[in-house]
Design a protein around this motif. Sequence first.
Motif, PDB file in Angstrom:
ATOM      1  N   ALA A  25       0.816  -1.208   0.000  1.00 20.85           N
ATOM      2  CA  ALA A  25       0.000   0.000   0.000  1.00 20.85           C
ATOM      3  C   ALA A  25       0.846   1.253   0.000  1.00 20.85           C
ATOM      4  CB  ALA A  25      -0.896   0.011   1.232  1.00 20.85           C
ATOM      5  N   TYR A  26       0.484   2.170  -0.881  1.00 26.40           N
ATOM      6  CA  TYR A  26       1.039   3.517  -0.861  1.00 26.40           C
ATOM      7  C   TYR A  26      -0.124   4.459  -1.154  1.00 26.40           C
ATOM      8  CZ  TYR A  26       4.165   7.455  -1.352  1.00 26.40           C
ATOM      9  OH  TYR A  26       4.796   8.658  -1.157  1.00 26.40           O
ATOM     10  N   PRO A  27      -0.248   5.543  -0.362  1.00 23.87           N
ATOM     11  CA  PRO A  27      -1.439   6.381  -0.547  1.00 23.87           C
ATOM     12  C   PRO A  27      -1.440   7.176  -1.849  1.00 23.87           C
ATOM     13  CG  PRO A  27       0.020   7.314   1.145  1.00 23.87           C
ATOM     14  CD  PRO A  27       0.588   5.997   0.762  1.00 23.87           C
ATOM     15  N   ILE A  28      -2.534   7.127  -2.567  1.00 20.88           N
ATOM     16  CA  ILE A  28      -2.789   8.072  -3.661  1.00 20.88           C
ATOM     17  C   ILE A  28      -4.287   8.106  -3.896  1.00 20.88           C
ATOM     18  CG2 ILE A  28      -2.372   6.363  -5.513  1.00 20.88           C
ATOM     19  CD1 ILE A  28      -1.308   8.811  -7.197  1.00 20.88           C
ATOM     20  N   ASN A  54       3.294  -1.314   4.244  1.00 27.72           N
ATOM     21  CA  ASN A  54       3.265   0.108   3.889  1.00 27.72           C
ATOM     22  C   ASN A  54       4.586   0.441   3.224  1.00 27.72           C
ATOM     23  OD1 ASN A  54       0.701   1.330   4.881  1.00 27.72           O
ATOM     24  ND2 ASN A  54       1.386   0.411   6.793  1.00 27.72           N
ATOM     25  N   GLU A  56       7.306   2.497   0.430  1.00 25.96           N
ATOM     26  CA  GLU A  56       7.746   3.890   0.351  1.00 25.96           C
ATOM     27  C   GLU A  56       7.370   4.576  -0.960  1.00 25.96           C
ATOM     28  OE1 GLU A  56       9.594   1.231   0.556  1.00 25.96           O
ATOM     29  OE2 GLU A  56      11.393   1.315  -0.679  1.00 25.96           O
ATOM     30  N   SER A  57       6.817   3.842  -1.918  1.00 29.46           N
ATOM     31  CA  SER A  57       6.396   4.463  -3.176  1.00 29.46           C
ATOM     32  C   SER A  57       5.606   3.426  -3.964  1.00 29.46           C
ATOM     33  CB  SER A  57       7.602   4.891  -4.017  1.00 29.46           C
ATOM     34  OG  SER A  57       8.305   3.740  -4.469  1.00 29.46           O
ATOM     35  N   GLU A  58       4.972   3.868  -5.041  1.00 29.34           N
ATOM     36  CA  GLU A  58       4.265   2.919  -5.905  1.00 29.34           C
ATOM     37  C   GLU A  58       5.241   1.981  -6.597  1.00 29.34           C
ATOM     38  OE1 GLU A  58       3.679   6.207  -6.035  1.00 29.34           O
ATOM     39  OE2 GLU A  58       1.557   6.474  -5.548  1.00 29.34           O
ATOM     40  N   GLN A  82      -0.681   9.111 -11.258  1.00 27.25           N
ATOM     41  CA  GLN A  82       0.782   9.265 -11.199  1.00 27.25           C
ATOM     42  C   GLN A  82       1.421   8.030 -10.584  1.00 27.25           C
ATOM     43  OE1 GLN A  82      -0.268  12.671 -12.666  1.00 27.25           O
ATOM     44  NE2 GLN A  82       1.899  12.453 -12.295  1.00 27.25           N
ATOM     45  N   PHE A  86       4.405   5.999 -12.127  1.00 26.36           N
ATOM     46  CA  PHE A  86       5.666   5.858 -11.413  1.00 26.36           C
ATOM     47  C   PHE A  86       6.075   4.389 -11.320  1.00 26.36           C
ATOM     48  CE2 PHE A  86       8.145   6.157  -7.275  1.00 26.36           C
ATOM     49  CZ  PHE A  86       9.299   6.554  -7.921  1.00 26.36           C
TER      50      PHE A  86
ATOM     51  N   ALA B 106      10.184   9.161   1.696  1.00 21.68           N
ATOM     52  CA  ALA B 106       9.677   7.893   1.164  1.00 21.68           C
ATOM     53  C   ALA B 106       9.879   7.861  -0.338  1.00 21.68           C
ATOM     54  CB  ALA B 106       8.207   7.720   1.534  1.00 21.68           C
ATOM     55  N   ILE B 107       8.926   8.432  -1.065  1.00 19.30           N
ATOM     56  CA  ILE B 107       8.951   8.308  -2.530  1.00 19.30           C
ATOM     57  C   ILE B 107      10.132   9.075  -3.129  1.00 19.30           C
ATOM     58  CG2 ILE B 107       7.374  10.244  -2.993  1.00 19.30           C
ATOM     59  CD1 ILE B 107       5.956   8.290  -5.005  1.00 19.30           C
ATOM     60  N   TYR B 132       0.963  11.232   6.077  1.00 19.98           N
ATOM     61  CA  TYR B 132       0.463  11.698   4.779  1.00 19.98           C
ATOM     62  C   TYR B 132      -0.887  12.353   5.058  1.00 19.98           C
ATOM     63  CZ  TYR B 132       3.881   8.924   2.143  1.00 19.98           C
ATOM     64  OH  TYR B 132       5.030   8.406   1.596  1.00 19.98           O
ATOM     65  N   THR B 135      -3.783  12.851   1.780  1.00 20.06           N
ATOM     66  CA  THR B 135      -4.551  11.685   1.354  1.00 20.06           C
ATOM     67  C   THR B 135      -5.348  11.078   2.513  1.00 20.06           C
ATOM     68  OG1 THR B 135      -2.470  10.486   1.541  1.00 20.06           O
ATOM     69  CG2 THR B 135      -3.246  10.962  -0.682  1.00 20.06           C
ATOM     70  N   GLN B 138      -2.168   8.501   6.193  1.00 18.11           N
ATOM     71  CA  GLN B 138      -1.509   7.190   6.162  1.00 18.11           C
ATOM     72  C   GLN B 138      -0.121   7.275   6.813  1.00 18.11           C
ATOM     73  OE1 GLN B 138      -2.738   8.630   3.250  1.00 18.11           O
ATOM     74  NE2 GLN B 138      -4.713   7.640   3.548  1.00 18.11           N
ATOM     75  N   VAL B 139       0.407   6.130   7.156  1.00 14.63           N
ATOM     76  CA  VAL B 139       1.711   6.058   7.821  1.00 14.63           C
ATOM     77  C   VAL B 139       2.797   6.607   6.890  1.00 14.63           C
ATOM     78  CG1 VAL B 139       2.248   3.701   7.043  1.00 14.63           C
ATOM     79  CG2 VAL B 139       3.194   4.536   9.206  1.00 14.63           C
ATOM     80  N   PRO B 141       7.318   7.627   6.653  1.00 18.34           N
ATOM     81  CA  PRO B 141       8.579   7.115   7.205  1.00 18.34           C
ATOM     82  C   PRO B 141       8.982   7.773   8.520  1.00 18.34           C
ATOM     83  CG  PRO B 141       8.854   7.825   4.933  1.00 18.34           C
ATOM     84  CD  PRO B 141       7.519   8.288   5.360  1.00 18.34           C
ATOM     85  N   GLU B 158       6.676  -0.099  12.351  1.00 15.13           N
ATOM     86  CA  GLU B 158       7.959   0.054  11.651  1.00 15.13           C
ATOM     87  C   GLU B 158       8.810   1.124  12.321  1.00 15.13           C
ATOM     88  OE1 GLU B 158       7.883   0.692   7.463  1.00 15.13           O
ATOM     89  OE2 GLU B 158       6.485  -0.930   7.082  1.00 15.13           O
TER      90      GLU B 158
END
Lengths: 416, 289
Positions: A25-28, A54, A56-58, A82, A86, B106-107, B132, B135, B138-139, B141, B158
């Motif tokens: 899961a990654y939020p978007i 959870n 760190e990215s898509e 996006q 990604f 994170a990203i 976050y 959105t 959400q959890v 880093p 984590e």
Amino acid sequence: MLKQIEGSRAVAEAVALCRPEVICAYPISPQTHIVEALGEMCRTGALPGCEFINVESEFAAMSVAIGASAAGARSYTATASQGLLFMAEAVFNASGLGLPIVMTVANRAIGAPINIWNDHSDSMSMRDCGWIQLFAETNQEALDLHIQAFRLAEELSLPVMVCMDGFILTHAVERVDMPSLEQVRAFLPPYVPRQVLDPAEPVSIGAMVGPEAFMEVRYLAHAKQIQALGLIPEFAADFRKTFGRDSGGLVRAYRCDDAETIVVALGSVVGTIQDVVDEMREGGVKIGVLAIKSFRPFPLVEVREILQHARRVVVLEKTLAVGIGGVMSMNVRMALTQVALKGYTVIAGLGGRPITKASLHRLFADAHADRLEHLTFLDLDRKVVERVLDRERETRRSGPIAENILRDLGVVAARI
Amino acid sequence: MIVDSASAFDVRTYLRQEMMPHFLCPGCGHGIALRALLWAVYELGLDKDKLAVVSGIGCAGRLSAYIDANTFHVTHGRPLAYATGLALARPDLHVVVITGDGDCLAIGGNHLIHACRRNLKLTCLMLNNEVYGMTGGQVSPTTSETRLTTTTPLGNSEPNFDACTLAAAAGASFVGREVTHHVPKLKQLIRAGLEHPGFAFIEVLSDCTEIFGRKNELGSSAEMVLRQKSELRPSAYRDTVDSPFRSSDLPTGILTKTERPEYGAAYRTAAAAQRARLAASTDQNKGRT
């Protein structure tokens, strides 16, 4: 069991009934509610035996799903817009490796300009990546398609993308019939991987393949999609037997038998078009609508059989193939090779612009009378466009288009 | 010494009034961070036309739109990468990156460590609210262990990042941290960051009252702000103090400051030297023929 719930929640519960073992899961927006609900189910024990990660990215979401799937776990993730772009490299990788991951795409526009609302640009950008792409019309169908998706993915060892309109479906609270775990178990057999990283029987996944065999590997990806053309209706029929309702399949034709004008569309907008078709039929207009349920594989034969008796086809799509027009239109034209038929492409609803019945009435009336341009942009404000073009003619340094338009319209980003 | 120019500073002259009302929730600490940044810009007398603000996606990412300067709202996680190109192409600009904990760690985490390593002149403000927010909570880093978020309904399990330790370890020549509770100190830190001739990483401990605060029953915004230096700091920072005896002693201010060659200047010097060498060798070749 009948439930009145949000589309995202319905999908999350259906996915949970399929007993995935790894969820990334990654939020978007507008996908987030799905993974949030699944996260809750994992932690509270409502979804036993599942790891919820959870990431760190898509890009990590799809990569982790690939790793989990290669280890033999039933894997699931969800994304949008996006996020899908990604993860693109890993999306191609999943299908190239033949790993049966199921992913929900809560369809949303792609930036720039940043836009969180619905259109189909995201999943359409991945149309040729080797994933099966199924499009849901309603929340019930979105829920049902996920159950079918796991079976289809695992039977073929191919990943499946279930596409549902962001916000329009994901955030709409509707009545759905939620199956029982027993029903889902009866329909979806336990996952038996074709390839698995197993220390007891070591294999290597991810070989480098040169010109001597690359064509064959890619051809097999295509051959599997052709196989899916047979399996999708077969599983939809089996689904009907187990669950007692029609969901999925390749296409669904509505009032097309004697139709002179047939509209082709995808996703939730089909319901609106159906209403317009009914109203126009009352006025004696011979019009029907063909819903594409499986965009990949694209059902060329079925589309051709239904469309070839009409006089014209109007392809209404929520994606713009910039520089040519329609994405789905090109696929429909492929189905109509050597069939003489008038064809219109209509781009509608980009970035969440409402597709209203009033606009559709005007559009279909024009199409039915062959007064339509071959490429039409529904409810496009020409004045806004002209103003930008004028500005560009007047001054070299005309500035960023999106910001200029917002200023022209007198709206600011904070209020959108 | 903290110069109190607060009475003379009018934040409105640095904001795009037409963008008001802003979209931040009541009690959000991001507005305080934005004000502190603009106050530092005011004190340094920086020309707004020479200020470029690059921001990513998220609540922090939206701030650039409110600043009356050159602003660039980019894709999720990439503001440092966009800003790298911008700063290399326009060394005359003050380039500020506004990012959040998800966007930056994170990203976009990869870009952060490489920006630290490269030491290009940029000021990176990472607003850390542990979640976050945009959105829906959400959890992230930096979410402390055991904290509740929508994707950690039984509490985060984590370990989280200490962003400043990470930046320093990756080679950042300026690392600082401040809380939104201490506005003049925050302004002072940002000012030092803007003046630093290299990559400056500044972590601002901000509060997300509406989403993170409510979910974890942390009280009102005022209560959250008052506890920023004690029990509300991210759990990764626990080892850095004598908890619980000196619980308010969270290291803030400038944590790392080293002299390293600035990448842009070093690049331009190397490029000029290379051009000179090429020109000289061309001249030599001409002499032979």
